[in-house]
Motif scaffolding. Structure first.
Motif, PDB file in Angstrom:
ATOM      1  N   LYS A  53       0.824  -1.210   0.000  1.00  0.00           N
ATOM      2  CA  LYS A  53       0.000   0.000   0.000  1.00  0.00           C
ATOM      3  C   LYS A  53       0.860   1.263   0.000  1.00  0.00           C
ATOM      4  CE  LYS A  53      -3.879  -2.152   2.464  1.00  0.00           C
ATOM      5  NZ  LYS A  53      -4.711  -2.125   3.691  1.00  0.00           N
ATOM      6  N   ARG A  54       1.955   1.223   0.734  1.00  0.00           N
ATOM      7  CA  ARG A  54       2.831   2.409   0.787  1.00  0.00           C
ATOM      8  C   ARG A  54       3.521   2.661  -0.547  1.00  0.00           C
ATOM      9  NH1 ARG A  54       5.926   2.923   6.542  1.00  0.00           N
ATOM     10  NH2 ARG A  54       6.547   4.841   5.504  1.00  0.00           N
ATOM     11  N   CYS A  55       3.722   1.595  -1.309  1.00  0.00           N
ATOM     12  CA  CYS A  55       4.445   1.736  -2.577  1.00  0.00           C
ATOM     13  C   CYS A  55       3.555   2.145  -3.739  1.00  0.00           C
ATOM     14  CB  CYS A  55       5.152   0.418  -2.924  1.00  0.00           C
ATOM     15  SG  CYS A  55       6.574   0.037  -1.880  1.00  0.00           S
ATOM     16  N   ILE A  56       2.234   2.032  -3.609  1.00  0.00           N
ATOM     17  CA  ILE A  56       1.330   2.346  -4.714  1.00  0.00           C
ATOM     18  C   ILE A  56       1.580   3.757  -5.274  1.00  0.00           C
ATOM     19  CG2 ILE A  56      -1.088   2.688  -5.394  1.00  0.00           C
ATOM     20  CD1 ILE A  56      -0.332  -0.223  -5.123  1.00  0.00           C
ATOM     21  N   PRO A  57       1.593   4.816  -4.445  1.00  0.00           N
ATOM     22  CA  PRO A  57       1.837   6.159  -5.002  1.00  0.00           C
ATOM     23  C   PRO A  57       3.207   6.287  -5.668  1.00  0.00           C
ATOM     24  CG  PRO A  57       0.889   6.312  -2.804  1.00  0.00           C
ATOM     25  CD  PRO A  57       1.283   4.879  -3.004  1.00  0.00           C
ATOM     26  N   LEU A  58       4.204   5.606  -5.137  1.00  0.00           N
ATOM     27  CA  LEU A  58       5.543   5.683  -5.726  1.00  0.00           C
ATOM     28  C   LEU A  58       5.556   5.051  -7.110  1.00  0.00           C
ATOM     29  CD1 LEU A  58       7.587   4.632  -2.566  1.00  0.00           C
ATOM     30  CD2 LEU A  58       7.205   6.944  -3.416  1.00  0.00           C
ATOM     31  N   ILE A  59       4.829   3.959  -7.260  1.00  0.00           N
ATOM     32  CA  ILE A  59       4.746   3.269  -8.558  1.00  0.00           C
ATOM     33  C   ILE A  59       3.927   4.089  -9.548  1.00  0.00           C
ATOM     34  CG2 ILE A  59       3.862   1.220  -9.733  1.00  0.00           C
ATOM     35  CD1 ILE A  59       4.416  -0.335  -7.098  1.00  0.00           C
TER      36      ILE A  59
ATOM     37  N   GLU B 250       2.792   7.365  -9.390  1.00  0.00           N
ATOM     38  CA  GLU B 250       3.084   8.788  -9.605  1.00  0.00           C
ATOM     39  C   GLU B 250       4.525   9.039 -10.030  1.00  0.00           C
ATOM     40  OE1 GLU B 250       1.906  11.128  -6.248  1.00  0.00           O
ATOM     41  OE2 GLU B 250      -0.035  10.120  -6.067  1.00  0.00           O
ATOM     42  N   GLN B 251       5.454   8.296  -9.435  1.00  0.00           N
ATOM     43  CA  GLN B 251       6.859   8.539  -9.734  1.00  0.00           C
ATOM     44  C   GLN B 251       7.433   7.539 -10.733  1.00  0.00           C
ATOM     45  OE1 GLN B 251       9.391   9.381  -6.330  1.00  0.00           O
ATOM     46  NE2 GLN B 251       7.622   9.924  -5.071  1.00  0.00           N
ATOM     47  N   GLY B 252       6.659   6.506 -11.069  1.00  0.00           N
ATOM     48  CA  GLY B 252       7.116   5.536 -12.058  1.00  0.00           C
ATOM     49  C   GLY B 252       8.257   4.666 -11.577  1.00  0.00           C
ATOM     50  N   ILE B 253       8.384   4.494 -10.267  1.00  0.00           N
ATOM     51  CA  ILE B 253       9.465   3.671  -9.729  1.00  0.00           C
ATOM     52  C   ILE B 253       9.095   2.193  -9.867  1.00  0.00           C
ATOM     53  CG2 ILE B 253      10.855   3.130  -7.696  1.00  0.00           C
ATOM     54  CD1 ILE B 253      10.287   5.931  -6.666  1.00  0.00           C
ATOM     55  N   GLU B 254      10.021   1.412 -10.384  1.00  0.00           N
ATOM     56  CA  GLU B 254       9.823  -0.036 -10.493  1.00  0.00           C
ATOM     57  C   GLU B 254      10.147  -0.657  -9.144  1.00  0.00           C
ATOM     58  OE1 GLU B 254       8.926  -3.622 -12.633  1.00  0.00           O
ATOM     59  OE2 GLU B 254       8.674  -1.522 -13.189  1.00  0.00           O
ATOM     60  N   ILE B 255       9.120  -1.148  -8.448  1.00  0.00           N
ATOM     61  CA  ILE B 255       9.303  -1.729  -7.124  1.00  0.00           C
ATOM     62  C   ILE B 255       8.752  -3.148  -7.158  1.00  0.00           C
ATOM     63  CG2 ILE B 255       8.912  -1.473  -4.652  1.00  0.00           C
ATOM     64  CD1 ILE B 255       8.206   1.453  -5.152  1.00  0.00           C
ATOM     65  N   ARG B 256       9.625  -4.108  -7.282  1.00  0.00           N
ATOM     66  CA  ARG B 256       9.200  -5.501  -7.344  1.00  0.00           C
ATOM     67  C   ARG B 256       9.207  -6.121  -5.954  1.00  0.00           C
ATOM     68  NH1 ARG B 256      12.917  -8.607 -11.052  1.00  0.00           N
ATOM     69  NH2 ARG B 256      14.500  -7.183 -10.313  1.00  0.00           N
TER      70      ARG B 256
ATOM     71  N   GLN C 232      -7.837   7.702  -7.243  1.00  0.00           N
ATOM     72  CA  GLN C 232      -7.204   8.671  -8.150  1.00  0.00           C
ATOM     73  C   GLN C 232      -6.412   8.006  -9.267  1.00  0.00           C
ATOM     74  OE1 GLN C 232      -6.313   7.841  -5.058  1.00  0.00           O
ATOM     75  NE2 GLN C 232      -4.281   8.625  -4.466  1.00  0.00           N
ATOM     76  N   TYR C 233      -6.202   6.689  -9.201  1.00  0.00           N
ATOM     77  CA  TYR C 233      -5.368   6.020 -10.184  1.00  0.00           C
ATOM     78  C   TYR C 233      -6.190   5.140 -11.118  1.00  0.00           C
ATOM     79  CZ  TYR C 233      -1.783   7.346  -6.780  1.00  0.00           C
ATOM     80  OH  TYR C 233      -0.985   8.048  -5.917  1.00  0.00           O
TER      81      TYR C 233
END
Length: 355
Positions: free
Chosen positions: A190-196, A198-204, A334-335
């Motif tokens: 859940k914490r990584c959703i905005p980072l993925i 909005e910022q386009g960070i690849e977080i596997r 929002q996504y």
């Protein structure tokens, strides 16, 4: 196909959760002969799309001269996994010259399992400043999975501005139980959703948890779902032995690149065990699971001996339940997740067309 070349069993660290197993190393120069034999086998087998990653142990212990020889052998060799504590200016120049993508291990400042994380953080910045692409792997244990520690680790990774992956730590006194990991994983997802988004960070593996349920992209990440290890990932030992991926070092040997046909080795009858394993899971502990078509039982290297299923099983169920029941959209209205996945599918196709 990905070939994971274990360049050495030696390492300057001794992390408790490391999956490497002690073994005898050939002389440093022989690893070049092993890779040359592998490249010849790839060509003879007609494997058009093959990548090679240099793994360990700690490959930087080979020294810049040997690494230079390895990268000069083929453009297929452009990735390296390292603890990044031995970086120097010569290696930075080497990586930049050959366009090497560096995978670094970073568990957060103050990690009890990996000393020198401040040095690793500084070395990641040095590589980025030199124009070298870096990705990171962080291993989750009780020592860095509290709310405060996890927030700090996530902040440190995001501040570096790189893609990263979370692995489940096995084999330490502070190993998370599968239930504890499930709680941590859902919270972290859940914490990584905005980072993925909005910022386009690849977080596997969280990006795969987002894209796989939609059904547009196949599951493929070995820490989450069926990586098709028996067909697409091959481990090569320092002496040339052909085995499964680096997380199964020495488990079974299907041949040797110096003596055997790679094509024959890749069709070794023993490799059928990895195909059969999925059928066994589907008939056994995974029977009737609503998430089978997304998960496929998880990674072979992360099976809990107490249950016979992946350590990720409970975490996978909780996250997929969250994504498939409307809770994800309710929490993040929002996504547009479907459009996001469709865009990733287009990127995948573009990548395939240039490989």
């Amino acid at each position: 196909m990905l070939f994971v070349v274990k360049t050495t069993h030696r390492c300057n660290l001794a992390c408790g959760y490391c999956f490497d197993r002690p073994g005898s190393d050939p002389p440093a120069g022989d690893i070049c002969a092993t890779v040359e034999a592998l490249l010849a086998g790839i060509e003879k087998a007609g494997i058009r799309r093959a990548r090679i990653i240099l793994h360990g142990g700690e490959p930087l212990l080979l020294g810049a001269a040997t690494l230079e020889r390895l990268f000069a052998l083929s453009s297929r060799i452009r990735s390296l996994q390292t603890n990044l504590t031995l970086l120097d200016d010569e290696l930075i120049a080497l990586f930049r010259r050959h366009g090497v993508v560096v995978g670094a291990s970073f568990d957060g400042l103050g990690s009890p399992h990996r000393p020198g994380q401040e040095l690793v953080q500084a070395n990641i910045r040095r590589l980025l400043d030199a124009g070298v692409r870096v990705n990171a792997i962080a291993v989750l244990t009780r020592s860095n999975a509290s709310e405060q520690a996890l927030g700090a680790l996530l902040g440190q990774l995001v501040e570096l501005g790189i893609g990263f992956k979370f692995n489940y730590g096995v084999g330490t006194p502070d190993q998370l139980s599968p239930g504890e990991y499930a709680e941590v994983a859902l919270r972290l997802f859940k914490r990584c959703i905005p980072l993925i988004m909005e910022q386009g960070i690849e977080i596997r593996p969280w990006t795969h948890y987002l894209e796989n349920p939609v059904g547009l992209l196949p599951p493929r990440d070995c820490s989450f779902s069926g990586c098709q290890l028996h067909r697409k990932i091959v481990g090569i030992m320092p002496n040339g032995d052909i085995t499964t991926c680096c997380r199964h070092t020495g488990s079974e040997v299907f041949g040797n690149v110096h003596a055997d046909s790679l094509k024959v080795a890749l069709n070794h009858p023993a490799r059928q065990r990895y195909v059969d394993r999925y059928a066994q899971l589907l008939a056994g502990p995974c029977r009737g699971c609503r998430f089978w078509r997304v998960c496929f039982g998880g990674c072979l290297a992360e099976i809990d001996p107490a249950t016979g299923v992946s350590y990720h099983c409970e975490a996978t169920k909780r996250i997929l339940h969250y994504t498939l029941t409307g809770a994800l959209e309710a929490d993040f209205p929002q996504y547009d997740f479907l459009t996001w996945v469709q865009n990733r599918l287009e990127q995948e196709r573009d990548h395939e067309s240039v490989c």
